[in-house]
Design a protein around this motif. Structure first.
Motif, PDB file in Angstrom:
ATOM      1  N   ALA A  32       0.922  -1.175  -0.132  1.00 12.17           N
ATOM      2  CA  ALA A  32      -0.079  -0.116   0.011  1.00 12.17           C
ATOM      3  C   ALA A  32       0.898   1.127   0.013  1.00 12.17           C
ATOM      4  N   SER A  34       0.928   5.668   0.571  1.00 13.64           N
ATOM      5  CA  SER A  34       0.352   6.651   1.303  1.00 13.64           C
ATOM      6  C   SER A  34       1.024   8.168   0.936  1.00 13.64           C
ATOM      7  N   ILE A  50      -3.570   4.507  -0.443  1.00 21.58           N
ATOM      8  CA  ILE A  50      -4.330   3.758  -1.503  1.00 21.58           C
ATOM      9  C   ILE A  50      -3.655   2.411  -1.494  1.00 21.58           C
ATOM     10  N   SER A  51      -4.822   1.443  -1.839  1.00 20.85           N
ATOM     11  CA  SER A  51      -4.240   0.082  -1.712  1.00 20.85           C
ATOM     12  C   SER A  51      -3.487  -0.461  -2.895  1.00 20.85           C
ATOM     13  N   GLY A  55      -7.932   0.053  -5.693  1.00 24.39           N
ATOM     14  CA  GLY A  55      -9.241  -0.025  -5.629  1.00 24.39           C
ATOM     15  C   GLY A  55      -9.690   0.566  -4.267  1.00 24.39           C
ATOM     16  N   SER A  56      -9.007   0.745  -3.238  1.00 25.63           N
ATOM     17  CA  SER A  56      -9.560   1.323  -2.215  1.00 25.63           C
ATOM     18  C   SER A  56      -8.813   2.524  -1.900  1.00 25.63           C
ATOM     19  N   THR A  57      -9.354   3.610  -1.549  1.00 22.98           N
ATOM     20  CA  THR A  57      -8.363   4.782  -0.852  1.00 22.98           C
ATOM     21  C   THR A  57      -9.171   5.360   0.314  1.00 22.98           C
ATOM     22  N   ASN A  58      -8.194   5.857   0.930  1.00 25.31           N
ATOM     23  CA  ASN A  58      -8.909   6.549   2.363  1.00 25.31           C
ATOM     24  C   ASN A  58      -8.317   8.121   2.432  1.00 25.31           C
ATOM     25  N   LYS A  64     -10.762  15.588   2.548  1.00 27.42           N
ATOM     26  CA  LYS A  64     -11.699  14.804   1.599  1.00 27.42           C
ATOM     27  C   LYS A  64     -12.636  15.805   0.740  1.00 27.42           C
ATOM     28  N   SER A  70      -4.133   8.498  -6.456  1.00 28.66           N
ATOM     29  CA  SER A  70      -4.010   7.515  -7.598  1.00 28.66           C
ATOM     30  C   SER A  70      -2.846   6.858  -7.472  1.00 28.66           C
TER      31      SER A  70
END
Length: 116
Positions: A32, A34, A50-51, A55-58, A64, A70
């Motif tokens: 991952a 960051s 981001i993963s 596909g997964s973001t935080n 936000k 990306s």
């Protein structure tokens, strides 16, 4: 894994910047990634993550809706698109990689300054 950030600079409030983080070395270990930032006199804080597959973001609550993380695995590069920048976004931005079977990696940081 080695990380190099780029894209920082001086921008007026309301403007945009795109940061890049290029990874090299044993990039197959990256799990991952960051973005963190550290303002003068403050602790380093997580901005976005981001993963591996993207596909997964935080995001932190403070960014936000304004920032977008990306990654392009074909280019071994992660990005942070920063829009509607505020003076409180001023900080040194660092990229971080969590590596399987190896210590994590940090870049050297890139300065972002937002003027009011």
């Amino acid at each position: 894994v080695q990380l190099v950030e780029s894209g920082g600079g001086l921008v007026q409030a309301g403007g945009s910047l795109r940061l890049s983080c290029a990874a090299s070395g044993s990039t197959f270990r990256i799990i991952a990634m960051s973005w963190y930032r550290q303002a003068p006199g403050k602790q380093r804080e997580l901005v976005a993550a981001i993963s591996a597959g993207g596909g997964s973001t935080n995001y932190s609550d403070s960014v936000k809706g304004r920032f977008a993380i990306s990654r392009d695995n074909a280019k071994n590069t992660m990005y942070l698109q920063m829009n509607s920048l505020k003076p409180e976004d001023t900080a040194v931005y660092y990229c971080n990689a969590v590596n399987w079977g190896a210590p994590g990696s940090w870049g050297q940081g890139t300065q972002v300054t937002v003027s009011s």
